[in-house]
Design a protein around this motif. Sequence first.
Motif: not given
Length: 402
Positions: A313-315, A322-328, A337-343
């Motif tokens: 979930g890098a930039t 990211m939105a699609a990943a969160l639903h799944l 876990l979900q990687e999250y780098m804010p844009h």
Amino acid sequence: MRIVEARVIVTCPGRNFVTLKIVTEDGVSGVGDATLNGRELAVVAYLEEHVVPLLIGRDPARIEDTWQYLYKGSYWRRGPVTMTAIAAVDTALWDIKGKVAGLPVYQLLGGRSREGVTVYGHANAATAEELMPEIARFVARGYRAVRVQTGIPGLSSVYGVGHKGDSYEPANAALPEEAVWDTALYLDQVPRVFADVRAEFGPHLRLLHDVHHRLTPIEAARLGRSLEPFALTWLEDPVPAELQDGFRLIRQHTTTPLAVGEVFNTVWDCHELITSQLIDYVRATVVHAGGITHLRRIFDLAALHHVRSGSHGATDLSPVCMAAALHLDLAIPNFGLQEYMPHPPEADEVFPHGYHFEDGYLHPSETPGLGVDIDEELAARYPYRPASLPVNRLTDGTLHSW
């Protein structure tokens, strides 16, 4: 209802993104991420020349049939360009289906399996001393897991470490920059860093580290064993995954959990790793692994073999991905876990979205569909800018995995 238009939109609000927007005759639209970092225009050409003409007139509700049509129908299956293009179509169709149904996509995937999506952040610094306040910053924001990367004495640049406090964005030059790598220096430094981190932050903060494909299996086994006292949540991409028996060798020598998969495109790339339980987390993504439809297949196989998700979930993935990943993430039973780098702010403005971060968790939008869109007028203000990923060489000049 039929598809009447499919547009490929290229924009660079801080970095390059490719987005596919599909529109139906009833005026319902859906978006899908088609970004392939450093090879964006290859996917643009594939979509515009080979995929978009096939979509016009199709029923957008037939998601599975469209996926099979684009995968089996091309004859030349798999590969990052093909699967990224398919992912864009698939994700956009799920967005449309959610809007037509009046439901967020996770409800169409079976509903919630958890209240929020646990994410990890990236703490990095040039030195171990500078690293501690960076980790503390994530802890203060509520993160429950942190990826730890630090500079290596004797090396001028290291994967995962930004320059002078900047956020890390590796694709930063029109032509690839060259970096120098020394495995011995790295293997000496990393256990020292994690000893200091555990001493500073205690046993409960979840810690991760990305090797970025740079070791041989026996080197990775040595690193994994040296890190066992510090109880990492995972050691990421310890070796290139083409030779999957390498993970078997690593498994024989260390109990440090292993994660891999951000460059995987299909379930076949990780089938042996999953079914032989050679990894603990599979890091495939919506955008590079054929969309929500195919990534769900990968995660379902993983669930049968005690392997959890850990999606990249890098930039280099847009807010659409990211939105699609969160639903799944919210729906599957074996989420890890979900990687999250804010844009950067300009990217968030181009891609208005409803997902949000709170107390260590990301929460998808509750609006119908994915809960994200692209402002095409604003996107047009940020033209494409060539940007390549670096390459790596050993100190003697031999080309090495980056």
